[in-house]
Design a protein around this motif. Structure first.
Motif, PDB file in Angstrom:
ATOM      1  N   ARG A  33      78.543 -87.557  10.953  1.00  0.00           N
ATOM      2  CA  ARG A  33      77.431 -87.857  11.855  1.00  0.00           C
ATOM      3  C   ARG A  33      77.243 -86.745  12.902  1.00  0.00           C
ATOM      4  N   THR A  34      78.349 -86.177  13.343  1.00  0.00           N
ATOM      5  CA  THR A  34      78.264 -85.122  14.347  1.00  0.00           C
ATOM      6  C   THR A  34      77.649 -83.858  13.774  1.00  0.00           C
ATOM      7  N   ASN A  49      73.733 -83.277  12.621  1.00  0.00           N
ATOM      8  CA  ASN A  49      72.725 -82.794  13.565  1.00  0.00           C
ATOM      9  C   ASN A  49      72.679 -81.269  13.507  1.00  0.00           C
ATOM     10  N   THR A  50      71.559 -80.722  13.077  1.00  0.00           N
ATOM     11  CA  THR A  50      71.456 -79.262  12.916  1.00  0.00           C
ATOM     12  C   THR A  50      71.555 -78.518  14.248  1.00  0.00           C
ATOM     13  N   LYS A  51      71.295 -79.218  15.337  1.00  0.00           N
ATOM     14  CA  LYS A  51      71.365 -78.565  16.640  1.00  0.00           C
ATOM     15  C   LYS A  51      72.782 -78.127  16.983  1.00  0.00           C
ATOM     16  N   GLU A  93      73.868 -84.633  24.236  1.00  0.00           N
ATOM     17  CA  GLU A  93      72.659 -85.268  23.724  1.00  0.00           C
ATOM     18  C   GLU A  93      72.969 -86.181  22.537  1.00  0.00           C
ATOM     19  N   ILE A  94      73.886 -85.749  21.669  1.00  0.00           N
ATOM     20  CA  ILE A  94      74.260 -86.577  20.521  1.00  0.00           C
ATOM     21  C   ILE A  94      74.857 -87.898  20.986  1.00  0.00           C
TER      22      ILE A  94
END
Length: 301
Positions: free
Chosen positions: A69-70, A73-75, A238-239
């Protein structure tokens, strides 16, 4: 077998002292290391076991879902790149400027050294504050730039004082006098003598600066508005915020809300590991210099 008369028998009191010291240090090691171990084990465990508090020494319900899940996120990859850029750039610039400033201030033949040092120390206790600093950065046109993130905290007075003490105690003036007699200039002396002889303190300063940059989140949060320039810490923040917000947007389904809340905890531990492990891996490579650099100059014989 005859005893060697040259062997000095260690007093019983000393042996007891060493044993007690060993036990105390061992307990301190456990107290310090267990939270780190727990975070790693919790990040690899199923969410229900993490929230039930049944994780102690090993993972239960082994799963990589938190990391999936971490990293989904492509960010986070952009954040890694930005953090590496800010850390490497800030460490190189900060270490160079700090060592040069510390060496210069250690020279007693520099006019005004005392005043300059007092001015530096003054800034450690009295600062303008965040709002004047924000106005200054805005007037300089550095808002929302990567260059600002590289230079914003690369130099601190504390580090300069460390280098100054090191140079004053470890670089004898006779060395400079001998080099100057041979025609060595100040710049050449700094690069060919000061830097090679200051590896220990350079390792200490580089580690201090690198850790500070790697963990930095406040200045990026204040000065960066472009999400593509945010470092890893702000991306992970943010995540986590998104994960917590999702737990509150499940409507009236209590089961879904509970499951999302459990996943948020696992993602939190995974984010801690993702943001901590890389900088920890740097320490073993400079450990031999670190201890020496911290201690040199602290005592004088």
């Amino acid at each position: 077998m005859a005893k060697n008369p040259n062997v000095i028998k260690e007093p019983v009191f000393d042996r007891v002292f060493y044993a007690v010291t060993f036990v105390i240090l061992l307990l301190l090691l456990v107290v310090i290391m267990y939270p780190l171990w727990f975070v790693v084990m919790a990040s690899l465990s199923d969410a229900q076991y993490v929230n039930n508090g049944t994780i102690l020494l090993y993972p239960k319900g082994l799963t990589w879902l938190g990391y999936e899940r971490t990293f989904a996120n492509t960010k986070i990859w952009t954040g890694y790149g930005n953090t590496i850029l800010y850390t490497v750039g800030g460490t190189v610039i900060g270490t160079f400027c700090t060592v040069v400033a510390g060496y210069v201030l250690s020279r007693d033949d520099l006019p005004g050294t005392g005043f300059i040092m007092k001015a530096f120390v003054f800034t450690m206790y009295f600062q303008g504050g965040t709002i004047p600093f924000y106005i200054l950065i805005n007037n300089l046109g550095l808002m929302n730039t990567r260059f600002l993130m590289i230079i914003v905290s690369c130099i601190t007075v504390y580090n300069i004082i460390l280098v100054r003490s090191f140079c004053a105690s470890s670089l004898p003036r006779d060395l400079w006098e001998a080099a100057s007699i041979d025609g060595c200039s100040n710049i050449r002396y700094v690069f060919q003598m000061v830097f090679p002889l200051s590896k220990a303190i350079i390792a200490v300063i580089a580690l201090y600066i690198a850790v500070g940059y790697w963990n930095s989140y406040f200045w990026p949060m204040i000065f960066l508005s472009d999400a593509s320039k945010l470092p890893l810490q702000n991306v992970l923040r943010e995540i986590l915020l998104v994960a917590n917000m999702n737990t509150q947007d499940t409507g009236t389904d209590p089961v879904a809300a509970q499951r999302l809340q459990q996943m948020a905890s696992v993602i939190k531990y995974s984010a801690i590991v993702v943001s901590t492990v890389p900088i920890i891996c740097v320490y073993p490579f400079i450990q031999k210099y670190f201890v020496q650099g911290v201690m040199i100059g602290s005592l004088k014989g």
